[in-house]
Design an enzyme around this catalytic site. Structure first.
Site, short mmCIF file in Angstrom:
data_model
loop_
_atom_site.label_atom_id
_atom_site.label_comp_id
_atom_site.label_asym_id
_atom_site.label_seq_id
_atom_site.Cartn_x
_atom_site.Cartn_y
_atom_site.Cartn_z
N MET A 129 -3.74 4.21 1.84
CA MET A 129 -3.95 4.69 3.22
C MET A 129 -5.23 5.52 3.33
O MET A 129 -5.89 5.49 4.37
CB MET A 129 -2.75 5.54 3.62
CG MET A 129 -2.07 5.32 4.92
SD MET A 129 -2.35 3.87 5.85
CE MET A 129 -2.30 4.63 7.44
N TYR A 178 0.83 -1.21 0.00
CA TYR A 178 0.00 0.00 0.00
C TYR A 178 0.86 1.25 0.00
O TYR A 178 2.03 1.23 0.37
CB TYR A 178 -0.98 0.02 1.19
CG TYR A 178 -0.36 0.35 2.52
CD1 TYR A 178 -0.35 1.66 3.00
CD2 TYR A 178 0.22 -0.63 3.31
CE1 TYR A 178 0.21 1.96 4.23
CE2 TYR A 178 0.77 -0.34 4.53
CZ TYR A 178 0.77 0.96 4.99
OH TYR A 178 1.34 1.27 6.20
N CYS A 179 0.25 2.33 -0.47
CA CYS A 179 0.86 3.65 -0.46
C CYS A 179 -0.23 4.63 -0.02
O CYS A 179 -1.14 4.24 0.71
CB CYS A 179 1.45 4.00 -1.83
SG CYS A 179 0.23 4.04 -3.16
N ALA A 180 -0.17 5.86 -0.46
CA ALA A 180 -1.19 6.84 -0.07
C ALA A 180 -2.51 6.59 -0.78
O ALA A 180 -3.58 6.64 -0.16
CB ALA A 180 -0.70 8.25 -0.34
#
Length: 138
Positions: free
Chosen positions: A123, A94-96
């Site tokens: 996120m 995952y990232c933003a």
């Protein structure tokens, strides 16, 4: 027909829900690597999935998924060997928002990993779903 006239708002809601599901399906093009925060939680709890945060240091420090490993996208090629011991387990990236983690997923797929998942919406979606966040480093 009389039922629909009297309950038009329920029929409209059903049509809107169906349309939303169809849009989501088309948007993801049947991509089974995309998972929701709820699906990610189930994978973590039931299959001991490894969670990998590919955001930069500042983003990670502001808050991340509990027990997530921090492996920034820029370092992934150099540090992917750190994930070798987890090849048999599901890995959730995952990232933003989900775009950097999609790139990380492609890199790891080329490196021979096959149980890869991308947290849809990153996120942002995790927080929207009310899932826990921590600032502790693993």
């Amino acid at each position: 027909m009389e039922f629909l006239q009297q309950n038009w708002h329920w029929a409209a809601l059903a049509a809107a829900s169906g349309a939303w599901l169809l849009v989501d399906l088309v948007r993801n093009k049947g991509d089974r690597t995309q998972i929701s925060p709820v699906e990610a939680t189930l994978l973590i709890n039931r299959e001991d999935a490894v969670v990998v945060d590919v955001r930069d240091e500042a983003e990670f420090t502001r808050g991340h998924i509990p027990n997530a490993r921090h492996l920034p996208l820029n370092d992934l090629a150099r540090r992917s060997a750190e994930l070798e011991k987890f090849k048999g387990r599901p890995i959730i990236l995952y990232c933003a928002s989900g775009s950097r983690s999609a790139s990380a997923l492609a890199q790891l797929k080329k490196a021979g990993f096959d149980k890869l998942h991308n947290l849809r919406g990153g996120m942002m979606e995790w927080e929207k779903a009310g899932q826990p966040i921590t600032r502790k480093k693993k």
